[in-house]
Motif scaffolding. Structure first.
Motif, PDB file in Angstrom:
ATOM      1  N   SER A  76     -28.485  64.253  73.571  1.00 55.62           N
ATOM      2  CA  SER A  76     -29.888  64.489  73.227  1.00 55.62           C
ATOM      3  C   SER A  76     -30.037  65.632  72.235  1.00 55.62           C
ATOM      4  O   SER A  76     -30.972  65.629  71.419  1.00 55.62           O
ATOM      5  CB  SER A  76     -30.689  64.791  74.495  1.00 55.62           C
ATOM      6  N   ALA A  77     -29.113  66.603  72.265  1.00 52.40           N
ATOM      7  CA  ALA A  77     -29.235  67.763  71.384  1.00 52.40           C
ATOM      8  C   ALA A  77     -28.892  67.413  69.936  1.00 52.40           C
ATOM      9  O   ALA A  77     -29.635  67.769  69.012  1.00 52.40           O
ATOM     10  CB  ALA A  77     -28.333  68.897  71.878  1.00 52.40           C
ATOM     11  N   TRP A  78     -27.776  66.691  69.723  1.00 49.24           N
ATOM     12  CA  TRP A  78     -27.418  66.429  68.327  1.00 49.24           C
ATOM     13  C   TRP A  78     -28.305  65.352  67.710  1.00 49.24           C
ATOM     14  O   TRP A  78     -28.597  65.400  66.506  1.00 49.24           O
ATOM     15  CB  TRP A  78     -25.937  66.093  68.180  1.00 49.24           C
ATOM     16  N   ILE A  79     -28.797  64.420  68.515  1.00 47.37           N
ATOM     17  CA  ILE A  79     -29.749  63.446  67.980  1.00 47.37           C
ATOM     18  C   ILE A  79     -31.079  64.134  67.675  1.00 47.37           C
ATOM     19  O   ILE A  79     -31.708  63.880  66.631  1.00 47.37           O
ATOM     20  CB  ILE A  79     -29.936  62.283  68.957  1.00 47.37           C
ATOM     21  N   GLY A 228     -42.202  75.432  71.982  1.00 44.65           N
ATOM     22  CA  GLY A 228     -42.075  74.772  73.272  1.00 44.65           C
ATOM     23  C   GLY A 228     -41.050  73.669  73.347  1.00 44.65           C
ATOM     24  O   GLY A 228     -41.260  72.695  74.086  1.00 44.65           O
ATOM     25  N   ALA A 229     -39.942  73.795  72.640  1.00 49.46           N
ATOM     26  CA  ALA A 229     -38.882  72.797  72.764  1.00 49.46           C
ATOM     27  C   ALA A 229     -38.273  72.861  74.168  1.00 49.46           C
ATOM     28  O   ALA A 229     -38.199  73.920  74.790  1.00 49.46           O
ATOM     29  CB  ALA A 229     -37.806  73.036  71.710  1.00 49.46           C
ATOM     30  N   LEU A 230     -37.819  71.713  74.667  1.00 48.45           N
ATOM     31  CA  LEU A 230     -37.246  71.643  76.008  1.00 48.45           C
ATOM     32  C   LEU A 230     -35.825  72.191  75.997  1.00 48.45           C
ATOM     33  O   LEU A 230     -35.070  71.994  75.047  1.00 48.45           O
ATOM     34  CB  LEU A 230     -37.236  70.197  76.498  1.00 48.45           C
ATOM     35  N   THR A 231     -35.453  72.873  77.077  1.00 45.15           N
ATOM     36  CA  THR A 231     -34.085  73.369  77.199  1.00 45.15           C
ATOM     37  C   THR A 231     -33.178  72.377  77.926  1.00 45.15           C
ATOM     38  O   THR A 231     -31.958  72.478  77.843  1.00 45.15           O
ATOM     39  CB  THR A 231     -34.070  74.702  77.962  1.00 45.15           C
ATOM     40  N   PHE A 232     -33.764  71.437  78.659  1.00 46.48           N
ATOM     41  CA  PHE A 232     -32.972  70.416  79.361  1.00 46.48           C
ATOM     42  C   PHE A 232     -33.692  69.092  79.199  1.00 46.48           C
ATOM     43  O   PHE A 232     -34.831  68.922  79.637  1.00 46.48           O
ATOM     44  CB  PHE A 232     -32.822  70.761  80.851  1.00 46.48           C
ATOM     45  N   ILE A 233     -33.036  68.142  78.562  1.00 48.19           N
ATOM     46  CA  ILE A 233     -33.649  66.838  78.318  1.00 48.19           C
ATOM     47  C   ILE A 233     -32.568  65.774  78.486  1.00 48.19           C
ATOM     48  O   ILE A 233     -31.486  65.880  77.902  1.00 48.19           O
ATOM     49  CB  ILE A 233     -34.295  66.782  76.918  1.00 48.19           C
ATOM     50  N   ALA A 234     -32.835  64.781  79.314  1.00 44.39           N
ATOM     51  CA  ALA A 234     -31.845  63.747  79.632  1.00 44.39           C
ATOM     52  C   ALA A 234     -32.314  62.371  79.189  1.00 44.39           C
ATOM     53  O   ALA A 234     -32.064  61.375  79.859  1.00 44.39           O
ATOM     54  CB  ALA A 234     -31.541  63.752  81.128  1.00 44.39           C
ATOM     55  N   PHE A 235     -33.015  62.318  78.073  1.00 48.32           N
ATOM     56  CA  PHE A 235     -33.440  61.036  77.509  1.00 48.32           C
ATOM     57  C   PHE A 235     -33.532  61.193  76.007  1.00 48.32           C
ATOM     58  O   PHE A 235     -33.551  62.308  75.471  1.00 48.32           O
ATOM     59  CB  PHE A 235     -34.791  60.591  78.093  1.00 48.32           C
ATOM     60  N   LEU A 236     -33.579  60.069  75.320  1.00 49.64           N
ATOM     61  CA  LEU A 236     -33.644  60.063  73.870  1.00 49.64           C
ATOM     62  C   LEU A 236     -35.035  59.643  73.410  1.00 49.64           C
ATOM     63  O   LEU A 236     -35.727  58.885  74.108  1.00 49.64           O
ATOM     64  CB  LEU A 236     -32.610  59.095  73.283  1.00 49.64           C
ATOM     65  N   PRO A 237     -35.471  60.103  72.250  1.00 50.84           N
ATOM     66  CA  PRO A 237     -36.731  59.599  71.711  1.00 50.84           C
ATOM     67  C   PRO A 237     -36.611  58.138  71.313  1.00 50.84           C
ATOM     68  O   PRO A 237     -35.494  57.622  71.176  1.00 50.84           O
ATOM     69  CB  PRO A 237     -36.973  60.505  70.484  1.00 50.84           C
ATOM     70  N   PRO A 238     -37.726  57.435  71.146  1.00 47.50           N
ATOM     71  CA  PRO A 238     -37.657  56.040  70.691  1.00 47.50           C
ATOM     72  C   PRO A 238     -36.917  55.919  69.369  1.00 47.50           C
ATOM     73  O   PRO A 238     -36.963  56.818  68.526  1.00 47.50           O
ATOM     74  CB  PRO A 238     -39.136  55.639  70.560  1.00 47.50           C
ATOM     75  N   ASN A 254     -43.626  61.780  67.944  1.00 44.58           N
ATOM     76  CA  ASN A 254     -44.444  62.390  68.999  1.00 44.58           C
ATOM     77  C   ASN A 254     -43.682  62.576  70.301  1.00 44.58           C
ATOM     78  O   ASN A 254     -44.292  62.746  71.354  1.00 44.58           O
ATOM     79  CB  ASN A 254     -45.682  61.523  69.250  1.00 44.58           C
ATOM     80  N   SER A 255     -42.364  62.568  70.243  1.00 50.80           N
ATOM     81  CA  SER A 255     -41.542  62.697  71.447  1.00 50.80           C
ATOM     82  C   SER A 255     -41.115  64.148  71.661  1.00 50.80           C
ATOM     83  O   SER A 255     -40.919  64.900  70.696  1.00 50.80           O
ATOM     84  CB  SER A 255     -40.294  61.819  71.322  1.00 50.80           C
ATOM     85  N   PRO A 256     -40.954  64.565  72.920  1.00 52.76           N
ATOM     86  CA  PRO A 256     -40.340  65.866  73.193  1.00 52.76           C
ATOM     87  C   PRO A 256     -38.890  65.863  72.751  1.00 52.76           C
ATOM     88  O   PRO A 256     -38.281  64.806  72.586  1.00 52.76           O
ATOM     89  CB  PRO A 256     -40.493  66.027  74.706  1.00 52.76           C
ATOM     90  N   PHE A 257     -38.312  67.034  72.598  1.00 53.82           N
ATOM     91  CA  PHE A 257     -37.001  67.118  71.963  1.00 53.82           C
ATOM     92  C   PHE A 257     -36.273  68.373  72.408  1.00 53.82           C
ATOM     93  O   PHE A 257     -36.849  69.275  73.021  1.00 53.82           O
ATOM     94  CB  PHE A 257     -37.168  67.150  70.441  1.00 53.82           C
ATOM     95  N   THR A 258     -35.005  68.405  72.074  1.00 55.91           N
ATOM     96  CA  THR A 258     -34.207  69.627  72.119  1.00 55.91           C
ATOM     97  C   THR A 258     -33.263  69.588  70.930  1.00 55.91           C
ATOM     98  O   THR A 258     -33.070  68.530  70.321  1.00 55.91           O
ATOM     99  CB  THR A 258     -33.426  69.759  73.435  1.00 55.91           C
ATOM    100  N   VAL A 259     -32.688  70.730  70.590  1.00 54.61           N
ATOM    101  CA  VAL A 259     -31.780  70.818  69.446  1.00 54.61           C
ATOM    102  C   VAL A 259     -30.527  71.583  69.878  1.00 54.61           C
ATOM    103  O   VAL A 259     -30.471  72.182  70.950  1.00 54.61           O
ATOM    104  CB  VAL A 259     -32.457  71.509  68.238  1.00 54.61           C
TER     105      VAL A 259
END
Length: 309
Positions: A76-79, A228-238, A254-259
């Motif tokens: 999720s981070a590199w995508i 407000g980026a998420l620090t833990f995300i276990a899904f991918l945007p569309p 319009n999806s939440p994300f992390t980097v």
């Protein structure tokens, strides 16, 4: 002048020797600073390699973050990083190049343009957290766009916009004035001169500045955390690509994300040693992405300059 200097014991030979000694001292000092900087950088890279090279497996790139360090990954981070950089480039590069061309070739020279030029140059040195606070108040709260990939890309686009503007102006300024005069002499108007003669000649410098700006944006953490980026995300945007026509989807904006930098921050803040190893591996990936972008900028500049010659 010679008669005035010689009684003081300073002839032409002494002045030349002093100048050579000064040049030698400055050269040695510069080499020492360069060697020290490269030594620190290589030590940092070596520490990353020793700690995280063993984690660079296919599973590390295809797994989501997990509470178990041995199974955690950066999918999720590199995508998210790639998508945010895509938005940043699409927004910042055309606007920055257009603004640089206008300021250099079209804008009249008076106090207003001087004021704009000074502020553009100053914005290039503003701390990145300021851009994050601006985006939080403007995009997130005032416009209600939320903490999305679009807002992250807009924030980083604001961050690197001054860099692209300055690079565009410097590239155009380096073109000899004779080329402009020759184009006007052939009957070309202002836009034809810019589009046919100036922009192709300035393209290596413009693209290099854009890629260097993107290289800075890819490692920024403060403005992304601020919005407000998420620090833990276990899904991918569309996915941006879909099967039915028109084959493109913009729901991912319009999806939440992390980097990558935020994922590294999350792992470093955990007490388990396994997460620290994961952070080192993610640092290697991020460093590789940055070096790849800078290397591509150097190759592209060399190739375009050869083509112009």
């Amino acid at each position: 002048m010679r008669d005035h200097i010689e009684p003081m014991g300073l002839d032409d030979g002494a002045i030349t020797r002093r100048a050579r000694i000064s040049d030698l001292c400055f050269t040695v000092l510069g080499l020492l600073v360069l060697f020290l900087t490269l030594t620190i950088l290589m030590a940092l890279v070596a520490d990353f390699v020793v700690d995280g090279a063993a984690r660079l497996t296919p599973d590390f790139f295809t797994n989501f973050p997990s509470r178990r360090p041995e199974s955690a990954g950066i999918l999720s981070a590199w995508i998210g990083t790639c998508l945010v950089m895509l938005v940043t480039g699409v927004l910042a590069v055309p606007v920055g190049v257009a603004a640089g061309v206008y300021l250099e070739e079209y804008a009249p020279k008076h106090w207003i343009t001087d004021f704009i030029e000074v502020n553009v140059t100053n914005l290039a040195g503003v701390p990145s957290i300021i851009f994050g606070l601006l985006a939080l108040g403007l995009f997130v709260q005032m416009f209600g766009l939320g903490q999305t990939i679009l807002v992250a890309g807009m924030t980083l686009a604001l961050l690197i916009l001054p860099i692209i503007i300055v690079a565009t102006r410097e590239s155009l300024r380096a073109i000899p004035q004779d080329i402009r005069e020759a184009a006007f002499g052939l009957g070309a108007d202002q836009w034809q001169t810019v589009s046919i003669f100036l922009l192709p000649a300035a393209r290596p410098g413009i693209l290099t500045g854009a890629i260097v700006g993107m290289s800075r944006a890819i490692g920024e953490t403060a403005p992304i955390i601020t919005i407000g980026a998420l620090t833990f995300i276990a899904f991918l945007p569309p996915s941006p690509i879909q099967a039915p026509a028109p084959f493109l989807s913009f729901e991912w904006l319009n999806s939440p994300f992390t980097v990558m930098p935020i994922q590294m921050f999350n792992w470093v803040s955990r007490p388990q040693a396994g997460f620290h190893v994961n952070a080192a591996a993610a640092g290697l990936v991020l460093l590789g992405m940055t070096l790849l972008m800078n290397g591509f900028a150097i190759w592209l500049r060399y190739r375009l300059r050869r083509r112009l010659r």
